[in-house]
Design an enzyme around this catalytic site. Structure first.
Site, PDB file in Angstrom:
ATOM      1  CG  HIS A  64       5.312   2.448  -5.836  1.00 36.62           C
ATOM      2  ND1 HIS A  64       5.459   1.539  -5.319  1.00 36.62           N
ATOM      3  CD2 HIS A  64       3.809   2.171  -5.486  1.00 36.62           C
ATOM      4  CE1 HIS A  64       5.525   1.356  -3.898  1.00 36.62           C
ATOM      5  NE2 HIS A  64       4.208   1.387  -3.882  1.00 36.62           N
ATOM      6  CG  ASP A  68       3.578   3.166   1.154  1.00 35.77           C
ATOM      7  OD1 ASP A  68       2.807   3.282   0.363  1.00 35.77           O
ATOM      8  OD2 ASP A  68       4.284   1.614   1.912  1.00 35.77           O
ATOM      9  CG  HIS A 271       8.310  -2.022   2.194  1.00 35.91           C
ATOM     10  ND1 HIS A 271       6.727  -2.130   2.370  1.00 35.91           N
ATOM     11  CD2 HIS A 271       7.633  -0.484   2.231  1.00 35.91           C
ATOM     12  CE1 HIS A 271       6.065  -1.763   1.772  1.00 35.91           C
ATOM     13  NE2 HIS A 271       6.378  -0.468   1.198  1.00 35.91           N
TER      14      HIS A 271
END
Length: 327
Positions: A64, A68, A271
């Site tokens: 996406h 980041d 993450h």
């Protein structure tokens, strides 16, 4: 036919001293070709530290458009060109990222010496198909269009039962080749059927590599026969309930509950919010996941490589030289 996964960045939102922004290298051995899933700021430095070559990069998958997961892309592509890459490169990403990249290249006078072949991740489920490899996209729940990538690798080996043929008196030669190709042959007035003398072994590896996602259950179909899920665990369950920017993200507890419900043998969490980077917080996340999940669970660290074998075994393969323990 093992699959190596090298974690180039395991931090959420922004890099920290020990963890870079999101990036994951996938290599299917034997061979030097590899695939990049997400490309946060600083990814090209991590690629160097991991000993990977941009000449061998086969495709880039961007889940996406959040920074980041993509801010490292322009620099990495430009570096590949400056290093003399000529081979075309496939970029699988949302259309908005392609527009941003074209604008960035135009405004900064970048002219790549190789072709960048764009595939819109939002328009087709099978985003890349090559001999022995199929990559498909699966929609996630996030604030912007976001996808996970399912890597399916399959190889088949065929070989003749040479001992049985020799026992019949059939010498090596064209008839052996015909049997290997699936053809029946006549020998000593007797038909020899290929199916009786050819053995075949098929190996298959399936790994689902997620982007940011608030609803792990969206991956139920993608994970149905997978051996591994790599999924974000930005927060602990308690932190998720109080996090100011929690929308669109998961906690270790919920991902583990999902992994258990679909019978996944291996789960890698990544993450992580900066609040969970210390050894104590990592241990707490691991405990939270293990309380809900009976398979192998791993908390990813930067510049670690894990090997997934065709039998579903996940093992720690390497720490690359720049890897250090968390503070």
């Amino acid at each position: 036919m093992p699959m190596d996964l090298t974690f180039l960045g395991t931090s959420a939102g922004m890099p920290t001293h020990w963890r870079n922004a999101s990036g994951l290298a996938v290599q299917i051995r034997p061979g030097t070709g590899w695939y990049l899933v997400d490309c946060g700021e600083g990814t090209q430095r991590q690629v160097q530290r991991a000993g990977l070559s941009l000449h061998d990069l086969e495709a880039i998958c961007i889940s996406h458009v959040h920074g980041d997961h993509c801010y490292g892309l322009p620099g990495l592509l430009d570096s590949a060109g400056m290093l003399g890459r000529q081979k075309p490169l496939t970029l699988i990403a949302p259309a908005a990222l392609w527009q941003w990249l074209q604008a960035t290249h135009g405004l900064t006078d970048v002219q790549l010496p190789y072709t960048l072949e764009f595939v819109d991740v939002c328009t087709q489920p099978a985003v890349l198909e090559r001999p022995g490899l199929r990559i498909s996209s699966h929609e996630l729940a996030h604030g912007v269009p976001c996808h996970a990538f399912r890597f399916e690798v399959q190889t088949s080996q065929r070989w003749l039962d040479s001992a049985a043929l020799s026992a019949l008196g059939l010498p090596p030669g064209p008839q052996w080749g015909a049997l290997r190709r699936g053809e029946d042959v006549l020998f000593n007035n007797q038909w020899l059927h290929s199916r009786d003398y050819v053995q075949e072994q098929t190996e298959r590896i399936v790994a689902v590599l997620g982007g940011d996602n608030a609803e792990p259950q969206r991956l139920r179909h993608a994970c149905a026969d997978a051996q591994l899920l790599v999924h974000e665990a930005t927060f602990s369950r308690a932190a998720l309930a109080h996090a100011r920017f929690a929308s669109g993200h998961s906690c270790a507890h919920d991902v583990a509950v999902f992994a258990q419900s679909v019978g996944l043998p291996n789960l890698v969490l990544t993450h992580f919010s900066q609040r969970h980077h210390s050894d104590a917080e990592q241990a707490a996340l691991l405990h939270e996941a293990q309380a809900q999940y009976q398979g192998t669970v791993v908390l990813a660290r930067d510049l670690q490589t894990w090997e997934l074998a065709a039998d579903g075994t996940l093992r720690h393969k390497a720490d690359h030289p720049a890897q250090r323990n968390n503070a």
